[in-house]
Design a protein around this motif. Structure first.
Motif, PDB file in Angstrom:
ATOM      1  N   GLU A  52       0.738  -1.134  -0.032  1.00  0.00           N
ATOM      2  CA  GLU A  52       0.001  -0.140   0.101  1.00  0.00           C
ATOM      3  C   GLU A  52       1.034   1.213  -0.098  1.00  0.00           C
ATOM      4  N   LYS A  53       1.947   1.088   0.826  1.00  0.00           N
ATOM      5  CA  LYS A  53       2.753   2.325   0.833  1.00  0.00           C
ATOM      6  C   LYS A  53       3.560   2.594  -0.634  1.00  0.00           C
ATOM      7  N   GLU A  54       3.830   1.522  -1.380  1.00  0.00           N
ATOM      8  CA  GLU A  54       4.493   1.707  -2.625  1.00  0.00           C
ATOM      9  C   GLU A  54       3.458   2.198  -3.570  1.00  0.00           C
ATOM     10  N   PHE A  55       2.187   1.773  -3.623  1.00  0.00           N
ATOM     11  CA  PHE A  55       1.254   2.262  -4.376  1.00  0.00           C
ATOM     12  C   PHE A  55       0.859   3.639  -4.187  1.00  0.00           C
ATOM     13  N   ASN A  56       0.724   4.290  -2.922  1.00  0.00           N
ATOM     14  CA  ASN A  56       0.330   5.633  -2.610  1.00  0.00           C
ATOM     15  C   ASN A  56       1.795   6.491  -2.944  1.00  0.00           C
ATOM     16  N   SER A  57       2.881   5.812  -2.632  1.00  0.00           N
ATOM     17  CA  SER A  57       3.953   6.817  -3.006  1.00  0.00           C
ATOM     18  C   SER A  57       4.163   6.899  -4.470  1.00  0.00           C
ATOM     19  N   TYR A  58       3.928   5.999  -5.180  1.00  0.00           N
ATOM     20  CA  TYR A  58       3.866   5.980  -6.807  1.00  0.00           C
ATOM     21  C   TYR A  58       2.901   7.203  -7.065  1.00  0.00           C
ATOM     22  N   ILE A  59       2.076   7.036  -6.805  1.00  0.00           N
ATOM     23  CA  ILE A  59       0.865   7.956  -7.302  1.00  0.00           C
ATOM     24  C   ILE A  59       1.023   9.420  -6.819  1.00  0.00           C
ATOM     25  N   ASP A  60       1.516   9.722  -5.502  1.00  0.00           N
ATOM     26  CA  ASP A  60       2.070  11.061  -5.120  1.00  0.00           C
ATOM     27  C   ASP A  60       3.277  11.450  -5.960  1.00  0.00           C
ATOM     28  N   GLU A  61       4.249  10.684  -6.089  1.00  0.00           N
ATOM     29  CA  GLU A  61       5.144  11.125  -7.184  1.00  0.00           C
ATOM     30  C   GLU A  61       4.671  11.585  -8.521  1.00  0.00           C
ATOM     31  N   LEU A  62       3.945  10.797  -9.127  1.00  0.00           N
ATOM     32  CA  LEU A  62       3.554  11.052 -10.337  1.00  0.00           C
ATOM     33  C   LEU A  62       2.664  12.077 -10.406  1.00  0.00           C
ATOM     34  N   LEU A  75       0.087   8.251 -19.154  1.00  0.00           N
ATOM     35  CA  LEU A  75      -0.769   7.014 -19.328  1.00  0.00           C
ATOM     36  C   LEU A  75       0.259   5.794 -19.307  1.00  0.00           C
ATOM     37  N   LEU A  76       1.722   5.926 -19.794  1.00  0.00           N
ATOM     38  CA  LEU A  76       2.693   4.989 -19.721  1.00  0.00           C
ATOM     39  C   LEU A  76       3.069   4.906 -18.199  1.00  0.00           C
ATOM     40  N   SER A  77       3.204   5.948 -17.606  1.00  0.00           N
ATOM     41  CA  SER A  77       3.500   5.841 -16.098  1.00  0.00           C
ATOM     42  C   SER A  77       2.489   5.192 -15.296  1.00  0.00           C
ATOM     43  N   LEU A  78       1.259   5.316 -15.838  1.00  0.00           N
ATOM     44  CA  LEU A  78       0.097   4.430 -15.029  1.00  0.00           C
ATOM     45  C   LEU A  78       0.129   2.987 -15.452  1.00  0.00           C
ATOM     46  N   ASP A  79       0.677   2.806 -16.748  1.00  0.00           N
ATOM     47  CA  ASP A  79       1.130   1.384 -17.048  1.00  0.00           C
ATOM     48  C   ASP A  79       1.829   0.655 -16.415  1.00  0.00           C
TER      49      ASP A  79
END
Length: 420
Positions: A52-62, A75-79
């Motif tokens: 969950e931490k990695e998921f949230n951190s990825y979206i925050d950084e994006l 879109l490619l970053s979401l992929d």
């Protein structure tokens, strides 16, 4: 005075563009926050592979880098994020032709010999029939490994399946650092033992319909006319083989059970009627082998195939002579039915490893991002069919289509079944 007006207009234009981009960025940030909140609540088990931490951190950084990115980059970053999640049924849906503005005008297919060019624009027709070796000096294996970062997959077969439709988009190759400039891309091919180094220029997707293509010369085999059929059968009386083509786990009976207003019921075939006729032929004739071909089946409802597997398993005359043909496109419910035929009819599995996984997430639902309107698909169930957890169904007998058989209108797998 005139110069001052021009400067003012230019400044105004830059301001408008900057304001528009700012609005677009805000929309994406809102959508990313929505994704961050909603997907964990809706998915069966979103954090089985990614934390969950990695998921949230990825979206925050994006979100924090959104002002440096264009729509394609987002879109490619979401992929990449969905690839990290590790569920091939969960991802973002978008049209390549809408999001990417150019493509390299040729297509490849997987054969026993490798990835072969099967068509191209007239300008590059000399590469038709050749094997793709490398792009800008990078091998196909390296490119496949790079693509694994942006293609949600559960096994190597899924990457092999996805490779042909992804390498023709320069934006994807550039994002993965395979190319630097889409107008300076060199492809290495092999044909008749000779290497061909070819600089191929991209074409505008908007101009795709106007491009004249050359196609590899081949004879259609007996399966080609069933490409658009949900399911059908062929009785080869001379060979005493009943061949069932199962391309879609869907029928009018499934529709009646789970109505879908997007689908025209009148155009759906009846599984009960077609399979009933096939079973009558098996019952009344000297049929010695039964083949169910699911190599192009992406899934649907598994119940029909499960019932058929049980019925076929009850035919004593077909004992030890039932075959399931699988391929890269065998996925979801078709995976379940492959296991059903193994269980109930002791079927031999023949073909190549599937992109679908035996134990897998499924029962897909979707929601829409509120601003950008992209659709997010997610799994609501987990199906466990095997105690161990193989990443694919691997065939008992591995056979790939040979280029020579393809050109001559023969199916390599059927030829094997007929002669063994």
């Amino acid at each position: 005075m005139k110069q001052k007006v021009l400067i003012t207009l230019f400044t105004l234009l830059i301001t408008v563009i900057s304001f528009t981009n700012s609005l677009e960025n805000e929309k994406w940030i809102e959508d990313l926050n929505y994704l961050k909140t909603e997907l964990p609540k809706l998915h069966k088990n979103l954090f089985y592979k990614i934390s969950e931490k990695e998921f949230n951190s990825y979206i925050d950084e994006l979100s924090s880098n959104i002002n440096k990115m264009n729509n394609k980059d987002v879109l490619l970053s979401l992929d990449i994020l969905f690839t990290k999640i590790g569920d091939a049924h969960t991802g973002i849906s978008y049209s390549y032709s809408n999001e990417f503005d150019s493509f390299y005008p040729f297509d490849i297919m997987e054969f026993e010999e490798g990835f072969i060019v099967v068509d191209s624009s007239k300008e590059y027709e000399d590469i038709i029939g050749s094997k793709l070796i490398a792009i800008n000096g990078f091998s196909i294996d390296y490119i496949k490994n790079q693509l694994s970062k942006i293609i949600p997959h559960e096994n190597e077969a899924a990457l092999i399946k996805a490779l042909p439709q992804n390498i023709i988009f320069p934006d994807k190759l550039k994002y993965l650092n395979i190319i630097e400039n889409k107008d300076k891309t060199f492809f290495l091919f092999e044909k008749n033992g000779e290497l061909i180094l070819k600089k191929i220029l991209p074409e505008k997707i908007s101009n795709r319909k106007n491009i004249q293509y050359s196609i590899i010369k081949y004879k259609p085999n007996f399966l080609n006319k069933y490409n658009n059929s949900f399911f059908d059968y062929i009785y080869f009386e001379d060979s005493k083989i009943m061949y069932f083509i199962y391309n879609q786990c869907y029928s009018v009976e499934v529709y009646d059970k789970y109505p879908d207003p997007r689908i025209n019921r009148e155009q759906l075939p009846s599984f009960e009627k077609i399979v009933g006729n096939m079973l009558d032929i098996i019952q009344e004739n000297d049929v010695e082998k039964f083949v169910i071909d699911m190599r192009n089946n992406p899934g649907g409802s598994s119940s029909m195939g499960t019932n058929l597997a049980k019925i076929i398993g009850d035919f004593d005359k077909l004992k030890d002579n039932v075959y399931v043909v699988i391929g890269r496109r065998t996925f979801s419910s078709a995976i379940i039915n492959t296991l059903d035929f193994k269980k109930y009819a002791n079927a031999k599995i023949i073909g190549v490893a599937t992109s679908g996984k035996p134990n897998h997430f499924g029962e897909i639902k979707s929601f829409e991002l509120p601003n950008t309107k992209y659709k997010i698909f997610y799994s609501t169930k987990y199906f466990k069919f095997l105690n161990d957890d193989p990443d694919s169904i691997y065939p008992d007998i591995e056979i790939k289509m040979s280029l020579n058989d393809f050109l001559n209108g023969e199916d390599t797998i059927f030829k094997f079944i007929k002669n063994n």
